[in-house]
Design a protein around this motif. Structure first.
Motif, PDB file in Angstrom:
ATOM      1  N   ASP A  33       0.827  -1.218   0.000  1.00 32.06           N
ATOM      2  CA  ASP A  33       0.000   0.000   0.000  1.00 32.06           C
ATOM      3  C   ASP A  33       0.859   1.264   0.000  1.00 32.06           C
ATOM      4  O   ASP A  33       2.034   1.238   0.395  1.00 32.06           O
ATOM      5  N   TYR A  34       0.251   2.361  -0.409  1.00 26.04           N
ATOM      6  CA  TYR A  34       0.875   3.684  -0.327  1.00 26.04           C
ATOM      7  C   TYR A  34      -0.069   4.516   0.544  1.00 26.04           C
ATOM      8  O   TYR A  34      -1.145   4.910   0.106  1.00 26.04           O
ATOM      9  N   SER A 187       6.030   7.290  -6.047  1.00 26.87           N
ATOM     10  CA  SER A 187       5.022   6.480  -6.744  1.00 26.87           C
ATOM     11  C   SER A 187       5.683   5.343  -7.502  1.00 26.87           C
ATOM     12  O   SER A 187       5.171   4.216  -7.509  1.00 26.87           O
ATOM     13  N   ASN A 190       6.548   2.650  -5.133  1.00 26.44           N
ATOM     14  CA  ASN A 190       5.353   1.914  -4.725  1.00 26.44           C
ATOM     15  C   ASN A 190       4.909   0.951  -5.824  1.00 26.44           C
ATOM     16  O   ASN A 190       4.525  -0.190  -5.541  1.00 26.44           O
ATOM     17  N   ARG A 191       5.012   1.397  -7.076  1.00 27.01           N
ATOM     18  CA  ARG A 191       4.627   0.520  -8.193  1.00 27.01           C
ATOM     19  C   ARG A 191       5.517  -0.719  -8.261  1.00 27.01           C
ATOM     20  O   ARG A 191       5.114  -1.780  -8.701  1.00 27.01           O
ATOM     21  N   THR A 195       5.956  -0.929   0.167  1.00 26.75           N
ATOM     22  CA  THR A 195       4.923  -0.289   0.978  1.00 26.75           C
ATOM     23  C   THR A 195       5.451   1.076   1.417  1.00 26.75           C
ATOM     24  O   THR A 195       6.594   1.178   1.869  1.00 26.75           O
ATOM     25  N   ILE A 196       4.613   2.102   1.279  1.00 28.23           N
ATOM     26  CA  ILE A 196       5.071   3.446   1.653  1.00 28.23           C
ATOM     27  C   ILE A 196       4.110   4.058   2.662  1.00 28.23           C
ATOM     28  O   ILE A 196       2.888   4.044   2.469  1.00 28.23           O
TER      29      ILE A 196
END
Lengths: 237, 274
Positions: A33-34, A187, A190-191, A195-196
């Motif tokens: 998840d972000y 981003s 995260n892609r 997890t951020i």
């Protein structure tokens, strides 16, 4: 990617001699998840972050990282942390960018042997490249701008190839143009599956960038992510 | 200079003094670097004064001053660290507390023991010429232990100096590394007492580091530069002290001070030219 990266269950926490900041804090963040965490001054954003990193201990409740209670957690190489104040206060620290990035890799190791071509130099070079600071490697940290220093500490956090990246107000001393590049960079991380968790007071940006947003109000997290929530959040601050 | 080199080979006491001074010149700034960047420079001074209490106690009880200095210094170092990390008292205040109380206790104990002030003076200002073979061996052992410690714990110490939270989140056992480092500082302070003295030890740990910092280099290079400055200061001070019959500790520290002034000017020139 459905397992939990972070779980808080009934966490109670109070600073010594003060009213409890959290009386029953429960939430979870899935692996991959972000997540943005927002909230007003004193809402406890940084405290929640310090609890999840094991820097503070709850008086009750349980916190787990990747399914392991924080007290027993030992895989710290899987956690990348970018604290808020390091970016602002370390202008005089006598270290090069490369030395700071190296410090994120296998912290338990002794003297750096990178200059002798040891195996773990490669992740250092890679982190410098990903954070686009390879050309700054031999500059002293104090000579860099706020945005550049921020990238150094991100590279430091990335060097152990973490599964979870935790950032506390990372854009506090960064200009608007650098912020845009920085969030695009997050981003892309995260892609790639990281997890951020991002704590910020900048509501607009967090709502725009993060996949889900938790607003910390009165010691509890509220999940938000709609335009109406953005407007409501603005009104409440 | 030629005569000094000739005498070094001729007189054992001079060779011992030279060797001990060289070892301290490497050890003191290596420890001092981590003290300076962690804003704990005053810890060296405090532990040196605490060591004096150990010396006074040893004189009173008739045991070896070196043993007393090491024991009391180690205990105090652990006490300082615990109190500092508890967050109940500010670091500077803790250091002043230990320095003042131990110095006061040393004065009272020395007065009770009836020892002449001359004995105490050699610990206050150092006396290179009186270094014994046992003290030199202890110093050499300490230097080897310190070298191994720095090699094994360089990265955790670097992280601790940068930020304690970052160190914890990187898996560093902060308490253990911190205690070991403070212990090493205490041992260095106690072992150096005879050579540079209580009043000058802090200077030998801090001034070469300040000189090295003027060149704006990285962490490792700054440590190596500070050792270079320290050895140079020792060699100049040792030669001047021998040639002009001056007190060794004071002359060495004055040389370090002069080198700092030179480093300040050269460092500024470097920054302008860069």
């Amino acid at each position: 990617m459905n397992s939990l990266a972070i779980q808080f269950k009934g966490v109670v926490f109070a600073y010594e001699g003060a009213e409890p900041l959290f009386k029953d804090l429960s939430f979870s963040i899935k692996d991959g998840d972000y997540v943005g965490i927002v909230g007003g001054n004193g809402a406890g954003k940084t405290t929640a972050l310090r609890l999840l990193l094991g820097l503070l201990r709850p008086s009750e409740g349980e916190i787990s990282l990747f399914g392991t209670p924080i007290r027993e957690f030992s895989d710290w190489a899987s956690i990348g942390y970018v604290p808020q104040y390091v970016l602002q206060r370390e202008r005089e620290f006598p270290a090069t960018v490369r030395e700071i990035v190296e410090s994120g890799h296998m912290a338990k190791k002794g003297a750096s042997l990178c200059q002798f071509g040891m195996e773990y130099c490669q992740p250092v070079d890679e982190a410098l490249r990903i954070a686009e600071i390879g050309h700054l490697a031999h500059r002293r940290i104090g000579e860099l701008s706020g945005g550049e220093r921020q990238r150094v500490f991100i590279a430091r956090a990335l060097v152990s190839r973490p599964r979870l990246l935790v950032l506390d107000e990372p854009t506090a001393s960064v200009d608007a143009a650098s912020q845009e590049r920085f969030f695009a960079f997050l981003s892309s991380l995260n892609r790639s599956g990281m997890t951020i968790v991002l704590v910020s007071h900048d509501l607009d940006t967090v709502f725009e960038e993060a996949g889900s947003v938790f607003s910390l109000e009165k010691g509890a997290f509220h999940s938000k992510k709609t335009d109406a929530d953005v407007a409501a959040a603005h009104l409440s601050h | 200079m030629y005569m000094l080199i000739q005498d070094l080979f001729q007189y054992d006491f001079l060779a011992r003094a030279f060797s001990a001074g060289l070892v301290i010149s490497v050890l003191a700034p290596a420890v001092g670097m981590f003290l300076v960047v962690r804003r704990l420079s005053f810890l060296a001074d405090t532990l040196a004064h605490v060591s004096l209490l150990g010396v006074a106690g040893s004189i009173f009880f008739g045991i070896s001053p070196a043993v007393g200095a090491v024991a009391v210094s180690l205990l105090a170092a652990l006490g300082v660290d615990r109190l500092r990390l508890s967050g109940r008292v500010m670091t500077e205040a803790v250091l002043v507390l230990f320095l003042s109380v131990s110095l006061a206790a040393a004065v009272v104990i020395v007065s009770l023991s009836g020892v002449s002030n001359v004995n105490l003076m050699s610990y206050l200002f150092g006396s290179l010429a009186t270094v014994s073979e046992a003290e030199l061996l202890f110093l050499a052992g300490l230097a080897i232990a310190a070298l191994l410690f720095f090699f094994r714990f360089y990265r955790p110490l670097f992280l601790l100096s940068l930020d304690e939270d970052l160190a914890k989140v990187s898996g560093v056992r902060v308490g253990l590394v911190n205690t070991a480092f403070v212990g090493l500082t205490a041992l260095t302070a106690a072992a150096s007492l005879q050579i540079v003295g209580v009043l000058l030890l802090g200077a030998l740990m801090v001034i070469p580091v300040l000189s090295a910092l003027q060149f704006g280099r990285g962490f490792r290079t700054t440590i190596l530069l500070s050792i270079g400055f320290s050895i140079t200061a020792f060699l100049i001070g040792f030669f001047l002290s021998y040639a002009f019959d001056l007190p060794s500790g004071g002359t060495i520290v004055l040389s370090a001070g002069a080198l700092f002034v030179a480093a300040l000017a050269i460092g500024k020139l470097f920054r302008i030219l860069r």
